[in-house]
Motif scaffolding. Structure first.
Motif, PDB file in Angstrom:
ATOM      1  N   VAL A   9       0.859  -1.183   0.000  1.00  0.00           N
ATOM      2  CA  VAL A   9       0.000   0.000   0.000  1.00  0.00           C
ATOM      3  C   VAL A   9       0.894   1.232   0.000  1.00  0.00           C
ATOM      4  N   GLU A  10       0.714   2.072  -0.992  1.00  0.00           N
ATOM      5  CA  GLU A  10       1.509   3.302  -1.083  1.00  0.00           C
ATOM      6  C   GLU A  10       0.822   4.406  -0.286  1.00  0.00           C
ATOM      7  N   ASN A  11       1.589   5.093   0.528  1.00  0.00           N
ATOM      8  CA  ASN A  11       1.074   6.232   1.294  1.00  0.00           C
ATOM      9  C   ASN A  11       1.587   7.519   0.674  1.00  0.00           C
ATOM     10  N   TRP A 156      -6.922  -0.451  -9.680  1.00  0.00           N
ATOM     11  CA  TRP A 156      -6.251   0.261  -8.583  1.00  0.00           C
ATOM     12  C   TRP A 156      -7.276   0.868  -7.641  1.00  0.00           C
ATOM     13  N   THR A 167      -3.977   6.805   0.117  1.00  0.00           N
ATOM     14  CA  THR A 167      -3.252   5.585  -0.195  1.00  0.00           C
ATOM     15  C   THR A 167      -3.632   5.109  -1.586  1.00  0.00           C
ATOM     16  N   SER A 169      -3.268   1.389  -3.863  1.00  0.00           N
ATOM     17  CA  SER A 169      -2.857  -0.011  -3.872  1.00  0.00           C
ATOM     18  C   SER A 169      -3.550  -0.715  -5.027  1.00  0.00           C
TER      19      SER A 169
END
Length: 628
Positions: A9-11, A156, A167, A169
């Protein structure tokens, strides 16, 4: 492919401008929260239109689902509202770009206006400006966006609570639309009404009933879809079938504003080129009117397929106009280069421009009050056309309105001015500057006011330029009162007397000659004035070259290295000049002459050229006066 659960998970943190906008959304009180639904539906419709365009060259993108649609799903038990489309969809990079940054032109200006306004005024501004995707946070405590780009094997998930971060992901394909975007709004407690079929259906019909994509409503999960918007493009209907309210609703959708259109231009052109034009003049200034990078003011469609919002369908001086053109004369796969060079688009541009200007002219003739409001909002921009558009220069000059020394708070046309000209008056006189009150107090006006000669008071920056491109109106040349000789001796004063040329005594003549020598290269000439009746001095520009205000603008923008030396005009009948002429001290008169030049500069809106020298001269003159 690995399961989405195994994907990281990109923050991300919102850009500063987005964070500011979201703060406004969450912490301000808004006059009309319903606007969020119009914005999300508008975005969904754009996505469907983009897919239709892409599918021209890649029909496989449509797969087995060729019909565009937008679906609203209500869930009262879960307190959610879902807005879903089967349009072009977004990739991971698209999500970060589109939902993490502000790309919409004018948003920064909008935020500055809201933050500068009082709470109530800020609330009203929200109702006048399309706030895009971020408006969802007016009603939602959390927003989830699942999207799959057409033709992609990946989906996505973007998620945020609007508190400063989000976020991204990878999503399970089984939980994503086959194509397009699904936005799930987890509604706030005070926004539960947006799960009501009646409320949502009314908002859609009031604000989004004319988007060119069908809209379906699902009252609760598992229920059948009900069509509440047929996707019929408004511009394809005849004018007699469209109400004023329907035009206003469509205008709001296409413009991103929430005011009323001041003028609607809807027509079908037939003949050599066939196209439909639907253009709106807004009631209030668009936020991006002076943003040179702004796009999307006029949209181009080919056979109802959206092509681009980057085509120059109107000249820059009509950049406040919003709307679209739909033509059947271009191929659906028209390229950007073809758009830029197309003679068909050039003909459409000419026809659309003529239609808009003609509609504005008709408004001026039929409703003076409505036109006055339009001119107050957009006159400064329309006047750019006098300078840029030779073909329509006469039309735009006739359309223009001006404050003058005879108009008080109203405005007048040049036709009004010429009709009231004095018998011996040879020119249309004007004075340019950046402040109306300062212009009204200008010493250059004194001789004109004494003779009842009307002077145009021009305060927009463009005024200094268009007057150089419009040398006459109905055979009368335009002349700056700050340039060259005034030549007023042939016009009688308001008491009916025709004054002779100003008599200059031998002493004053000698003082003028002394002043010319003392000032040297600081001025090009020193002469007696026939334009001054109350002030002692003023500055004017030489007969050839630029007037005073245009010189300042050109020099300030780096387009003029040197300005012409001004002429200092002296009022030979002024008491101060007579007293100075009688003084025998050359040292004293030298200081006085320099102070007169600085006084003229100040009256002209400038500063003394050398503030220290100015202060020292003032001190010497005060000291001399006190010593008697």
């Amino acid at each position: 492919m690995s399961n989405a659960a195994e994907k990281p998970v990109e923050n991300h943190v919102f850009e500063a401008d987005v964070a500011r906008l979201l703060h406004l959304m969450v912490h301000s009180v808004y006059s009309d929260k319903d606007v969020f639904l119009r914005e999300l539906i508008s975005n969904a419709a754009d996505a469907c239109e983009k897919l239709r365009y892409e599918a021209i060259s890649a029909p496989e993108l449509l797969s087995d689902d060729p019909t565009p649609r937008i679906t609203l799903t209500l869930d009262a038990d879960g307190n959610t509202l879902i807005v879903e489309d089967n349009g072009i969809g977004m990739s991971r990079d698209d999500m970060v770009e589109a939902l993490g940054t502000i790309a919409r032109s004018g948003t920064r200006a909008f935020m500055e206006r809201v933050e500068a306004a009082k709470a109530g005024e800020g609330a009203q501004l929200i109702g006048q400006f399309g706030v895009g995707f971020y408006s969802a946070f007016m009603v939602a405590g959390k927003v989830d966006v699942v999207s799959r780009h057409a033709g992609s094997a990946h989906a996505w998930l973007w998620s945020s609570d609007g508190q400063g971060s989000y976020t991204v992901s990878e999503a399970e394909l089984s939980e994503a639309p086959a194509r397009g975007t699904r936005i799930t709004l987890h509604l706030l407690d005070d926004a539960k009404s947006y799960t009501s079929k009646w409320s949502v259906e009314k908002i859609v019909k009031d604000q989004s009933g004319h988007v060119p994509v069908p809209i379906d409503l699902i009252e609760k999960p598992g229920a059948d879809a009900e069509r509440i918007g047929d996707g019929t493009a408004l511009w394809t209907k005849s004018r007699s079938e469209i109400t004023k309210e329907e035009y206003a609703d469509f205008y709001r959708g296409v413009s991103g504003q929430y005011d009323e259109p001041a003028l609607t231009v809807h027509f079908r052109a037939e003949g050599r080129h066939e196209y439909t034009g639907l253009a709106f003049v807004p009631e209030s200034k668009p936020m991006d009117m002076f943003d040179p990078s702004a796009k999307g003011r006029m949209k181009l469609y080919v056979k109802r397929v959206f092509i681009t919002d980057d085509a120059e369908l109107l000249p820059r001086y009509l950049r406040f106009v919003r709307g679209l053109v739909d033509t059947s004369d271009l191929p659906l796969n028209v390229s950007r280069e073809m758009i830029q060079e197309s003679p068909i688009l050039a003909a459409i541009r000419k026809g659309l421009t003529n239609r808009v200007l003609t509609a504005i002219e008709k408004l001026a003739d039929s409703d003076a009050d409505a036109f006055a409001k339009l001119w107050d909002a957009f006159g400064a921009v329309l006047k750019e056309g006098i300078y840029d558009d030779f073909e329509r220069r006469a039309q735009l000059i006739a359309l223009s309105r001006f404050r003058t020394t005879a108009s008080d708070e109203a405005t007048r046309s040049l036709a009004d001015y010429v009709k009231d000209m004095k018998d011996a008056q040879a020119a249309i006189y004007y004075l340019t500057g950046d402040n109306l009150d300062r212009l009204k107090a200008s010493p250059q006006l004194e001789g004109f006011r004494a003779r009842g000669i009307e002077v145009l008071l021009l305060t927009d920056s463009v005024d200094s330029f268009w007057v150089t491109a419009a040398p006459d109106f109905e055979g009368k040349p335009l002349k700056s009162i700050t340039q060259g000789a005034a030549d007023l001796t042939q016009v009688p004063t308001t008491d009916g007397e025709t004054p002779a040329a100003p008599e200059t005594s031998e002493a004053v003549t000698g003082f003028i000659a002394f002043a010319k020598t003392a000032l040297g290269d600081a001025v090009s000439d020193v002469r007696a004035s026939d334009r001054l009746t109350e002030s002692a001095v003023c500055l004017v520009a030489p007969e050839q070259g630029y007037d005073r205000q245009l010189e300042k603008l050109l020099q300030g923008s780096g387009r003029l290295d040197m300005i012409a030396k001004p002429i200092l005009e002296i009022n030979p009948g002024h008491g101060l000049i007579s007293a100075l002429a009688a003084s025998g001290s050359n040292e004293f008169r030298t200081d006085a002459v320099q102070l007169l030049l600085d006084q003229a500069r100040v009256l002209d809106g400038d500063k003394p050229q050398d503030p220290r020298a100015f202060a020292e001269r003032m001190s010497r003159l005060f000291e001399r006066a006190l010593k008697g």
